[in-house]
Design an enzyme around this catalytic site. Structure first.
Site, PDB file in Angstrom:
ATOM      1  N   LEU A  35     -13.810  59.440  20.440  1.00  0.00           N
ATOM      2  CA  LEU A  35     -13.729  60.331  21.378  1.00  0.00           C
ATOM      3  C   LEU A  35     -12.030  60.235  20.599  1.00  0.00           C
ATOM      4  O   LEU A  35     -11.090  59.585  20.283  1.00  0.00           O
ATOM      5  CB  LEU A  35     -14.079  61.074  22.370  1.00  0.00           C
ATOM      6  N   ALA A  37      -8.290  59.950  21.159  1.00  0.00           N
ATOM      7  CA  ALA A  37      -7.299  59.395  22.275  1.00  0.00           C
ATOM      8  C   ALA A  37      -8.052  57.529  22.986  1.00  0.00           C
ATOM      9  O   ALA A  37      -7.783  58.150  23.869  1.00  0.00           O
ATOM     10  CB  ALA A  37      -6.444  60.147  24.067  1.00  0.00           C
ATOM     11  N   LYS A  40      -8.365  54.164  18.437  1.00  0.00           N
ATOM     12  CA  LYS A  40      -8.878  54.082  17.135  1.00  0.00           C
ATOM     13  C   LYS A  40      -7.886  53.526  16.932  1.00  0.00           C
ATOM     14  O   LYS A  40      -8.440  52.435  15.787  1.00  0.00           O
ATOM     15  CB  LYS A  40      -9.808  55.014  16.735  1.00  0.00           C
ATOM     16  N   SER A  41      -7.004  54.307  16.731  1.00  0.00           N
ATOM     17  CA  SER A  41      -5.613  53.996  15.631  1.00  0.00           C
ATOM     18  C   SER A  41      -5.158  52.852  16.617  1.00  0.00           C
ATOM     19  O   SER A  41      -3.935  51.936  15.159  1.00  0.00           O
ATOM     20  CB  SER A  41      -4.855  55.560  15.766  1.00  0.00           C
ATOM     21  N   ARG A 124     -22.190  62.472  10.436  1.00  0.00           N
ATOM     22  CA  ARG A 124     -20.599  61.885   9.519  1.00  0.00           C
ATOM     23  C   ARG A 124     -20.985  60.120   9.245  1.00  0.00           C
ATOM     24  O   ARG A 124     -20.796  60.011   8.152  1.00  0.00           O
ATOM     25  CB  ARG A 124     -19.455  62.126  10.462  1.00  0.00           C
ATOM     26  N   ARG A 181      -8.827  69.385  22.812  1.00  0.00           N
ATOM     27  CA  ARG A 181      -9.030  69.103  21.982  1.00  0.00           C
ATOM     28  C   ARG A 181     -10.326  68.103  22.018  1.00  0.00           C
ATOM     29  O   ARG A 181     -11.600  68.032  21.247  1.00  0.00           O
ATOM     30  CB  ARG A 181      -8.188  68.418  21.006  1.00  0.00           C
ATOM     31  N   TYR A 185     -14.762  67.971  20.788  1.00  0.00           N
ATOM     32  CA  TYR A 185     -15.290  66.862  20.139  1.00  0.00           C
ATOM     33  C   TYR A 185     -16.416  66.826  20.958  1.00  0.00           C
ATOM     34  O   TYR A 185     -17.515  65.583  20.419  1.00  0.00           O
ATOM     35  CB  TYR A 185     -14.406  65.685  20.358  1.00  0.00           C
ATOM     36  N   ARG A 242      12.538  27.561  20.756  1.00  0.00           N
ATOM     37  CA  ARG A 242      12.040  26.428  20.187  1.00  0.00           C
ATOM     38  C   ARG A 242      12.403  25.713  21.670  1.00  0.00           C
ATOM     39  O   ARG A 242      13.240  25.536  22.610  1.00  0.00           O
ATOM     40  CB  ARG A 242      13.418  26.899  18.900  1.00  0.00           C
ATOM     41  N   HIS A 243      12.491  24.452  20.668  1.00  0.00           N
ATOM     42  CA  HIS A 243      12.741  23.592  22.107  1.00  0.00           C
ATOM     43  C   HIS A 243      14.717  23.143  21.560  1.00  0.00           C
ATOM     44  O   HIS A 243      15.319  23.735  21.324  1.00  0.00           O
ATOM     45  CB  HIS A 243      11.949  22.057  21.222  1.00  0.00           C
ATOM     46  N   ASN A 249      17.736  16.915  15.209  1.00  0.00           N
ATOM     47  CA  ASN A 249      18.552  17.848  14.874  1.00  0.00           C
ATOM     48  C   ASN A 249      20.053  18.241  14.161  1.00  0.00           C
ATOM     49  O   ASN A 249      20.315  18.508  13.845  1.00  0.00           O
ATOM     50  CB  ASN A 249      18.540  19.531  15.596  1.00  0.00           C
ATOM     51  N   ARG A 293       9.783  16.924  22.291  1.00  0.00           N
ATOM     52  CA  ARG A 293      10.658  17.722  22.521  1.00  0.00           C
ATOM     53  C   ARG A 293      10.648  18.821  22.785  1.00  0.00           C
ATOM     54  O   ARG A 293      11.650  19.423  24.167  1.00  0.00           O
ATOM     55  CB  ARG A 293      11.630  18.213  20.672  1.00  0.00           C
ATOM     56  N   GLU A 313       5.461  20.644  15.377  1.00  0.00           N
ATOM     57  CA  GLU A 313       5.339  21.525  13.731  1.00  0.00           C
ATOM     58  C   GLU A 313       5.243  21.458  12.596  1.00  0.00           C
ATOM     59  O   GLU A 313       4.016  19.944  12.585  1.00  0.00           O
ATOM     60  CB  GLU A 313       7.131  20.618  13.877  1.00  0.00           C
ATOM     61  N   HIS A 378       8.143  25.247  17.573  1.00  0.00           N
ATOM     62  CA  HIS A 378       9.575  24.500  16.497  1.00  0.00           C
ATOM     63  C   HIS A 378       9.686  25.435  16.032  1.00  0.00           C
ATOM     64  O   HIS A 378       8.906  26.513  15.577  1.00  0.00           O
ATOM     65  CB  HIS A 378       8.375  23.328  15.854  1.00  0.00           C
TER      66      HIS A 378
HETATM   67  P1  ATP Z   1      -6.640  59.827  17.928  1.00  0.00           P
HETATM   68  O1  ATP Z   1      -8.839  60.707  17.831  1.00  0.00           O
HETATM   69  O2  ATP Z   1      -6.588  61.309  18.132  1.00  0.00           O
HETATM   70  O3  ATP Z   1      -6.497  59.509  16.748  1.00  0.00           O
HETATM   71  P2  ATP Z   1      -6.857  57.574  18.868  1.00  0.00           P
HETATM   72  O4  ATP Z   1      -8.734  57.015  18.956  1.00  0.00           O
HETATM   73  O5  ATP Z   1      -6.933  56.577  17.168  1.00  0.00           O
HETATM   74  O6  ATP Z   1      -6.787  58.916  19.050  1.00  0.00           O
HETATM   75  P3  ATP Z   1      -4.607  55.945  19.514  1.00  0.00           P
HETATM   76  O7  ATP Z   1      -3.668  56.540  19.122  1.00  0.00           O
HETATM   77  O8  ATP Z   1      -5.575  54.326  18.997  1.00  0.00           O
HETATM   78  O9  ATP Z   1      -6.339  56.501  19.768  1.00  0.00           O
HETATM   79  O10 ATP Z   1      -4.257  55.987  21.733  1.00  0.00           O
HETATM   80  C1  ATP Z   1      -3.543  54.888  21.850  1.00  0.00           C
HETATM   81  C2  ATP Z   1      -3.369  54.369  23.308  1.00  0.00           C
HETATM   82  O11 ATP Z   1      -5.447  54.061  23.137  1.00  0.00           O
HETATM   83  C3  ATP Z   1      -2.360  53.346  23.795  1.00  0.00           C
HETATM   84  O12 ATP Z   1      -1.828  53.940  25.165  1.00  0.00           O
HETATM   85  C4  ATP Z   1      -3.431  52.610  24.262  1.00  0.00           C
HETATM   86  O13 ATP Z   1      -3.402  51.841  25.186  1.00  0.00           O
HETATM   87  C5  ATP Z   1      -5.048  52.394  23.919  1.00  0.00           C
HETATM   88  N1  ATP Z   1      -5.647  51.653  23.469  1.00  0.00           N
HETATM   89  C6  ATP Z   1      -5.354  50.916  23.564  1.00  0.00           C
HETATM   90  N2  ATP Z   1      -7.517  50.588  22.853  1.00  0.00           N
HETATM   91  C7  ATP Z   1      -7.864  51.605  24.158  1.00  0.00           C
HETATM   92  C8  ATP Z   1      -9.161  50.867  24.330  1.00  0.00           C
HETATM   93  N3  ATP Z   1     -10.411  50.222  23.750  1.00  0.00           N
HETATM   94  N4  ATP Z   1      -9.570  52.177  25.530  1.00  0.00           N
HETATM   95  C9  ATP Z   1      -8.801  52.888  25.454  1.00  0.00           C
HETATM   96  N5  ATP Z   1      -7.375  52.701  25.840  1.00  0.00           N
HETATM   97  C10 ATP Z   1      -7.675  51.887  24.514  1.00  0.00           C
HETATM   98  O1  F6P Z   2      15.084  21.184  11.148  1.00  0.00           O
HETATM   99  C1  F6P Z   2      14.389  21.271  12.022  1.00  0.00           C
HETATM  100  C2  F6P Z   2      13.018  21.891  11.663  1.00  0.00           C
HETATM  101  O2  F6P Z   2      12.279  22.501  12.906  1.00  0.00           O
HETATM  102  C3  F6P Z   2      11.520  20.246  11.176  1.00  0.00           C
HETATM  103  O3  F6P Z   2      10.984  19.370  11.969  1.00  0.00           O
HETATM  104  C4  F6P Z   2      11.352  21.390  10.534  1.00  0.00           C
HETATM  105  O4  F6P Z   2      10.595  20.427   9.209  1.00  0.00           O
HETATM  106  C5  F6P Z   2      11.662  22.753   9.653  1.00  0.00           C
HETATM  107  O5  F6P Z   2      12.348  22.875  10.518  1.00  0.00           O
HETATM  108  C6  F6P Z   2      10.840  23.838   9.246  1.00  0.00           C
HETATM  109  O6  F6P Z   2      11.836  24.592   8.700  1.00  0.00           O
HETATM  110  P1  F6P Z   2      12.045  24.665   7.424  1.00  0.00           P
HETATM  111  O7  F6P Z   2      10.397  25.229   6.881  1.00  0.00           O
HETATM  112  O8  F6P Z   2      12.904  26.157   7.053  1.00  0.00           O
HETATM  113  O9  F6P Z   2      12.340  23.579   6.576  1.00  0.00           O
END
Ligand code: ATP
Ligand code: F6P
Length: 483
Positions: A35, A37, A40-41, A124, A181, A185, A242-243, A249, A293, A313, A378
């Protein structure tokens, strides 16, 4: 001249992705059911992001968007099945979406399509199944079933009143119309049940409190189902850091297992208050790598800590312990090839970003299941995790600048992730090297300040040259190699 091995190494086969899935074998249409809301999206969007991160091209076909081109602002009556014009237009929108989806598959544009609509009747679903079977596309029906009225109302207020369907309308009136709506449904909705046992499906009941799966046939379907089983929508944040600045470094060396520099130590000491500022009294769990680190950086945090090998890393193989300048000098071809395709480039005896993503997949699953987590890790690892949440494309993620001494807070919301950054007031070198730039050593992150006396001691201890003004002379002390 050393040749870089290719084919599944430097440039993985275009026919397989990071999961090793063969393009010809697996084309899946994920058919959302439920249904309005019911999330699904949102679920569809998350599947696309997750698969995209794993290099599996996926795309959503949202029937609502097709319907909107003919009927941009329908009222609830449009969705009443006794309204023949509404029925005709909705059927036309579904046909257009399925038609485009089949064309997309035929053109070899991707492996997984998500048909995002309510698909709320058996007839459907049977029609979609037959269309897919005619094109040899496997199917996976994903039903989200939820009877928690408060949650549904919350969903309506959170995402539906701002939908393009209600553009310019009063939110209260929009919420009332949306309830209407849903009622339309409900009159015809048929949940997936016993007489659809031949379908491959996954039923998520009340946001995964109960999950029913049926006839899962292949690896990719099972990965998607496992991912869905881990999702939750409880409010939470994820913190990434990051550390603190390390001894390596300071001198621009890659990899290794160095201790923190004195400024890195200062960051470790500041981190608890930085986290407190951002997380308040929330109880976090801290994940670190197994390298000194990150463990040293996290050690003053008053929370439970877990060490993960998967958070170590990126392994720079034969280049471990070298500076970028030394890599450029010793392995000029590799250096250039890494710049050319940093995501796929695999260090000799080491890893590529693509490899890192594969080993991080269990971390992502665990993160999806968890609530408030702080990850101290890292540069390369943080980029990959960040890319998952922020949907950063592969070609860009290895080039993202992620400064030291900065706490990043990510808060997943419906359809987006909100990011905040908190910078500690502790200078650090910048380990960032821009694509195409000459290899040089790390630069001082706080502008052009000289190192503090303690940092100068650290640097001297490591054999790092210091200029007369106290600034470190790093990897670029050597002349660049002739090309
Ligand atoms: P429509 O059929 O109108 O497109 P929909 O089912 O696609 O509706 P969404 O637009 O995806 O509904 O609704 C997003 C909301 O649903 C968000 O607020 C999210 O927190 C919540 N939500 C996400 N997963 C679930 C779930 N499994 N059950 C109920 N609500 C969910
Ligand atoms: O320089 C720090 C560091 O964490 C290295 O240990 C590592 O190889 C590098 O960054 C990864 O970054 P890049 O993929 O941009 O080289």
């Amino acid at each position: 001249m050393r040749k870089i091995p290719t084919g599944g190494f430097l440039s993985p086969s275009k026919r397989t992705n990071s999961m090793g899935v063969q393009a010809e074998d697996t084309r899946i249409c994920v058919i959302m059911v439920g249904l309005p809301a019911r999330g699904k999206s949102l679920i569809a969007q998350k599947i696309v992001r997750y698969l995209g991160w794993l290099s599996i091209t996926a795309k959503t076909f949202n029937v609502g968007q097709y319907r909107r081109s003919a009927t941009p602002n329908p009222s609830a009556e449009f969705f009443d099945t006794s309204n023949p014009e509404g029925e005709r237009l909705r059927r036309a929108a579904a046909e257009a979406a399925v038609g485009d989806m089949c064309k997309w598959f035929r053109e070899g544009r991707g492996l997984v399509a998500i048909l995002d609509a309510t698909n709320s009747t058996k007839s459907r679903r049977r029609w979609i199944l037959e269309r897919c079977q005619a094109e040899s596309i496997a199917t996976l029906f994903v039903e989200s079933k939820c009877d928690d009225e408060d949650l549904i109302m919350q969903n309506i207020l959170e995402v539906k009143t701002t939908s393009p369907d209600y553009k310019g309308q009063d939110p209260e009136e929009a919420a009332r119309d949306f309830r209407e709506r849903i009622r339309n449904y409900e009159k015809v909705y048929e949940t997936i049940d016993e007489d659809e046992r031949d379908l491959t499906y996954c039923k998520l009941i009340n946001v995964g409190h109960q999950v029913v799966i049926n006839q899962i046939r292949d690896y990719l379907q099972s990965r998607v189902v496992y991912y869905l089983m881990n999702l939750h929508i409880r409010p939470r944040s994820i913190w990434l850091s990051r550390h603190g600045e390390s001894q390596y470094n300071l001198v621009g060396k890659l990899g290794g297992d160095a201790d923190l520099s004195s400024r890195g130590e200062a960051y470790a000491k500041t981190l608890p208050s930085l986290v407190q500022k951002s997380a308040g009294d929330r109880q976090l769990t801290v994940w670190t790598s197994t390298l000194k680190r990150t463990i040293q950086t996290a050690r003053f945090l008053p929370f439970e800590k877990l060490e993960w090998k998967a958070l170590d890393e990126l392994d720079s193989g034969v280049c471990d312990g070298l500076t970028y300048a030394e890599v450029e000098e010793k392995y000029p071809e590799d250096f250039a090839q890494r710049d050319e395709d940093k995501y796929n480039y695999r260090y000799l005896g080491g890893e590529s970003y693509r490899d890192v993503v594969i080993r991080l997949e269990p971390i992502i699953m665990e993160l999806e299941r968890s609530e408030n987590i702080l990850i101290v890790t890292h540069q390369a690892i943080l980029r990959c995790i960040y890319a998952y949440f922020m949907n950063v494309p592969q070609e860009r993620s290895p080039w993202m600048e992620v400064p030291l001494h900065t706490l990043i807070k990510l808060t997943p919301k419906a359809y987006t992730t909100v990011e905040e950054r908190l910078k500690a007031d502790i200078p650090a070198v910048s380990t960032f090297r821009e694509k195409g730039s000459r290899a040089r050593g790390n630069t001082i992150g706080d502008g052009a300040k000289p190192l503090s006396p303690t940092a100068q001691e650290d640097a001297k201890g490591l054999g790092l040259g210091l200029a007369a003004d106290g600034k470190p002379v790093m990897g670029d002390a050597k002349p660049p190699p002739e090309s």
